[in-house]
Scaffold this motif. Structure first.
Motif, mmCIF file in Angstrom:
data_model
loop_
_atom_site.group_PDB
_atom_site.id
_atom_site.type_symbol
_atom_site.label_atom_id
_atom_site.label_comp_id
_atom_site.label_asym_id
_atom_site.label_seq_id
_atom_site.Cartn_x
_atom_site.Cartn_y
_atom_site.Cartn_z
ATOM 1 N N ALA A 84 0.864 -1.190 0.000
ATOM 2 C CA ALA A 84 0.000 0.000 0.000
ATOM 3 C C ALA A 84 0.894 1.231 0.000
ATOM 4 C CB ALA A 84 -0.896 0.004 1.230
ATOM 5 N N TYR A 85 0.413 2.268 -0.600
ATOM 6 C CA TYR A 85 1.183 3.516 -0.637
ATOM 7 C C TYR A 85 1.119 4.231 0.711
ATOM 8 C CZ TYR A 85 1.716 3.064 -5.690
ATOM 9 O OH TYR A 85 2.056 2.643 -6.946
ATOM 10 N N PHE A 104 3.525 -9.056 0.971
ATOM 11 C CA PHE A 104 3.786 -9.420 -0.421
ATOM 12 C C PHE A 104 2.906 -8.616 -1.364
ATOM 13 C CE2 PHE A 104 -0.072 -11.721 -1.347
ATOM 14 C CZ PHE A 104 -0.512 -12.120 -0.105
ATOM 15 N N ASP A 105 3.338 -8.602 -2.611
ATOM 16 C CA ASP A 105 2.579 -7.934 -3.665
ATOM 17 C C ASP A 105 2.901 -8.667 -4.958
ATOM 18 O OD1 ASP A 105 1.190 -4.905 -3.944
ATOM 19 O OD2 ASP A 105 1.971 -5.745 -5.817
ATOM 20 N N ILE A 106 1.966 -8.624 -5.890
ATOM 21 C CA ILE A 106 2.205 -9.339 -7.145
ATOM 22 C C ILE A 106 3.142 -8.557 -8.072
ATOM 23 C CG2 ILE A 106 0.245 -8.469 -8.512
ATOM 24 C CD1 ILE A 106 -0.030 -11.720 -9.044
ATOM 25 N N GLN A 110 6.476 -2.877 -6.572
ATOM 26 C CA GLN A 110 5.884 -2.478 -5.292
ATOM 27 C C GLN A 110 6.720 -2.988 -4.118
ATOM 28 O OE1 GLN A 110 3.353 -0.491 -4.650
ATOM 29 N NE2 GLN A 110 2.820 -0.136 -6.788
ATOM 30 N N GLU A 135 -4.234 -14.417 -4.583
ATOM 31 C CA GLU A 135 -5.154 -15.530 -4.880
ATOM 32 C C GLU A 135 -4.515 -16.873 -4.558
ATOM 33 O OE1 GLU A 135 -8.131 -15.355 -8.201
ATOM 34 O OE2 GLU A 135 -6.568 -14.075 -9.034
ATOM 35 N N PHE A 151 -7.307 -1.425 1.484
ATOM 36 C CA PHE A 151 -7.782 -0.852 0.221
ATOM 37 C C PHE A 151 -7.430 -1.704 -0.998
ATOM 38 C CE2 PHE A 151 -8.368 2.723 3.010
ATOM 39 C CZ PHE A 151 -9.534 3.287 2.545
ATOM 40 N N LEU A 152 -7.460 -3.010 -0.817
ATOM 41 C CA LEU A 152 -7.248 -3.909 -1.954
ATOM 42 C C LEU A 152 -8.569 -4.366 -2.570
ATOM 43 C CD1 LEU A 152 -5.436 -5.744 -3.763
ATOM 44 C CD2 LEU A 152 -5.718 -7.520 -2.036
ATOM 45 N N LEU A 156 -10.524 -5.278 -7.037
ATOM 46 C CA LEU A 156 -10.507 -6.631 -7.584
ATOM 47 C C LEU A 156 -11.840 -6.984 -8.245
ATOM 48 C CD1 LEU A 156 -8.959 -8.453 -4.485
ATOM 49 C CD2 LEU A 156 -7.754 -7.536 -6.485
HETATM 50 C C1 LIG Z 1 -3.486 -2.552 -1.858
HETATM 51 S S1 LIG Z 1 -4.057 -2.014 -3.315
HETATM 52 C C2 LIG Z 1 -3.970 -0.278 -3.161
HETATM 53 C C3 LIG Z 1 -4.280 0.431 -1.997
HETATM 54 C C4 LIG Z 1 -4.317 1.927 -1.982
HETATM 55 N N1 LIG Z 1 -4.545 2.545 -3.259
HETATM 56 C C5 LIG Z 1 -3.062 2.332 -1.302
HETATM 57 O O1 LIG Z 1 -1.996 2.342 -1.896
HETATM 58 O O2 LIG Z 1 -3.147 2.610 -0.122
HETATM 59 C C6 LIG Z 1 -2.900 -2.016 -4.601
HETATM 60 C C7 LIG Z 1 -1.833 -3.067 -4.616
HETATM 61 O O3 LIG Z 1 -2.416 -4.338 -4.795
HETATM 62 C C8 LIG Z 1 -1.558 -5.113 -5.611
HETATM 63 N N2 LIG Z 1 -2.308 -6.264 -6.101
HETATM 64 C C9 LIG Z 1 -3.379 -6.284 -6.908
HETATM 65 N N3 LIG Z 1 -3.786 -7.549 -7.135
HETATM 66 C C10 LIG Z 1 -2.955 -8.353 -6.421
HETATM 67 C C11 LIG Z 1 -2.867 -9.761 -6.218
HETATM 68 N N4 LIG Z 1 -3.711 -10.610 -6.818
HETATM 69 N N5 LIG Z 1 -1.900 -10.238 -5.432
HETATM 70 C C12 LIG Z 1 -1.030 -9.396 -4.810
HETATM 71 N N6 LIG Z 1 -1.050 -8.061 -4.967
HETATM 72 C C13 LIG Z 1 -2.011 -7.542 -5.758
HETATM 73 C C14 LIG Z 1 -1.083 -4.123 -6.659
HETATM 74 O O4 LIG Z 1 0.095 -4.542 -7.302
HETATM 75 C C15 LIG Z 1 -0.891 -2.869 -5.827
HETATM 76 O O5 LIG Z 1 0.416 -2.727 -5.347
#
Ligand SMILES: C[S@@+](CC[C@H](N)C(=O)[O-])C[C@H]1O[C@@H](n2cnc3c(N)ncnc32)[C@H](O)[C@@H]1O
Length: 253
Positions: A84-85, A104-106, A110, A135, A151-152, A156
């Motif tokens: 998250a940012y 973790f992040d995909i 990030q 997933e 905020f994920l 989705l």
């Molecule tokens: C947590 S959300 C954003 C939250 C909000 N806009 C913030 O930054 O506070 C965005 C992140 O989710 C990640 N993301 C999206 N789908 C994903 C998945 N299936 N597995 C892991 N990370 C995922 C994106 O790469 C991105 O870094």
């Protein structure tokens, strides 16, 4: 703790991993490349004041309250389900009640960005930062005390949301918690719900938000828990900006 071959990008590693072992999901590449995958986007958006603007001045309160909820219990093993940012995770990682943070992040970009934001000694002491897919979470079943979705979910598609919720429940111990910060359900009472222009703007930037607004999140979580023969109880909820955003804590048995 990390269950497959994903190499954790700890501060000790050389950080040579440039490519994600996962294909980036279509929804991310198609709708959110500018925010999360492009280096320009990452540099532009990853500031507390930017996220605070995007969340209409509510980011700092939500992020701090989420940290407070998590650290209301000690000796926490926490899973951060996507990056998250802003300062939310760097702040959380530094709390003494957090024994371990598995974040973790995909998107590899990030994870590299997060490595710059959490102090090196904290990463070395208690963080595992790795590329992974929400997933298919590469953590042992029922191994963490708290799973965080910051905020994920609203970003989705519906089917992915279900899979991510199932995984989040699966990795969380009995007696552990899901902490979710996100848009609140659409009630039609907030100005941004009532006004068509605002709705159109939100829904064009956030293509899955309309479905998220309309879903009964608690029922969806309970359904996923039932499948795993687990039970869920809402233990804390807090609303922001006249009910536009919310912070939820759910306890899982
Ligand atoms: C947590 S959300 C954003 C939250 C909000 N806009 C913030 O930054 O506070 C965005 C992140 O989710 C990640 N993301 C999206 N789908 C994903 C998945 N299936 N597995 C892991 N990370 C995922 C994106 O790469 C991105 O870094």
């Amino acid at each position: 703790m990390i269950t497959d071959s994903m190499s954790p990008l700890s501060a000790k590693s050389n950080n040579k991993q440039k490519f994600s072992p996962y294909a980036l999901p279509d929804y991310l590449v198609k709708h959110y490349w500018w925010a999360y995958l492009s280096p320009l986007g990452v540099n532009f958006f990853d500031h507390g004041f930017m996220v605070n603007r995007i969340l209409w001045g509510n980011y700092h309160a939500i992020a701090q309250d989420a940290v407070n909820v998590i650290v209301s219990q000690s000796a926490q093993k926490v899973a951060g389900i996507s990056s998250a940012y802003g300062e939310f995770y760097p702040n959380l990682a530094q709390q003494r009640q957090v024994d371990n943070l598995y974040l973790f992040d995909i998107a590899p970009i990030q994870i590299k960005q997060m490595q710059k934001k959490i102090p090196r000694h904290i990463i070395e002491k208690k963080c595992q930062l790795f590329v992974g897919d929400a997933e298919h979470i590469a953590l042992t079943k029922q191994s963490v005390d708290t799973s965080v979705l910051f905020f994920l979910l609203h970003e989705l598609p519906k089917a992915v949301r279900g899979n991510v919720l199932a995984q989040a429940i699966g990795i969380t111990k009995a007696g552990g918690r899901l902490v979710i910060a996100d848009y609140a359900q659409f009630k039609g009472t907030h100005l941004f719900h009532r006004n068509k222009l605002f709705r159109t703007i939100f829904e064009s930037v956030e293509p899955f938000l309309a479905n998220f607004w309309g879903c009964d999140l608690l029922s969806e979580i309970k359904e996923q828990a039932n499948v795993q023969r687990r039970t869920i109880k809402l233990t804390h909820e807090q609303y922001y900006f006249d009910g536009f955003y919310r912070l939820l804590e759910l306890t899982i048995e």
